[in-house]
Design a protein around this motif. Structure first.
Motif: not given
Length: 177
Positions: A131, A133, A153-157, A174
């Motif tokens: 994960p 950014s 992506d660390a925010e959305t997995d 994405e």
């Protein structure tokens, strides 16, 4: 086919639209009437570029051509799209068995032969995905000297891909569900 004309650094006049619609009309025999396409005209230095994107449900056909004349670019991009449709007919048929968007009866058969020059997978590479950014992924891509980088992506997995564009900027791919 429904066409949407867009000019980037280029003034799109009615004559150009008419010529493009006439030339792209060659593709009408391959698609149903409700298929949408985006035609983008741009100018970079002495080159006139035409980019055509055809949106099918689940698939996108895209071609771009650059020459010193916009009308020549239109001719070449139409030829490239016709070639794509013919080349990928069998693959498209498997995906669109109902024939809702593509008229397969109008696409001529091409003899498939064993092509020794055909691209093939020659290497499989496995790598850990951690994960991070988007900014960190861009930094990692630059550090390894590649033009793309796959990351989580660390925010959305979600697994995403950051890539370097021809204009020097970055793009982000994405998944859409």
């Amino acid at each position: 086919m429904k066409l949407k004309h867009i000019g980037k650094n280029y003034n799109v006049n009615e004559n150009l639209k008419e010529v493009a619609e006439k030339k792209l009309g060659r593709l009408d025999k391959y698609f149903k009437e409700d298929v949408e396409a985006k035609v983008t005209y741009s100018q970079e230095k002495n080159l006139r570029k035409v980019e055509v994107t055809i949106f099918l449900s689940g698939t996108v056909l895209r071609a771009e051509e650059s020459t010193d004349d916009m009308y020549t670019s239109i001719d070449r991009v139409v030829d490239a799209l016709v070639s794509q449709v013919r080349k990928y007919k069998t693959k498209l048929q498997k995906r669109y068995q109902s024939g809702e968007t593509i008229r397969f009866e109008n696409i001529p058969e091409i003899e498939e032969k064993e092509d020794e020059d055909a691209p093939k997978i020659v290497k499989v590479k496995s790598f850990g995905i951690k994960p991070m950014s988007v900014e960190e992924a861009i930094l990692q891509m630059e550090l390894v000297g590649h033009n793309f980088y796959v990351f989580l992506d660390a925010e959305t997995d979600l697994v995403k891909v950051v890539y370097k564009r021809k204009d020097g900027n970055y793009g982000l791919l994405e998944p859409a569900f």
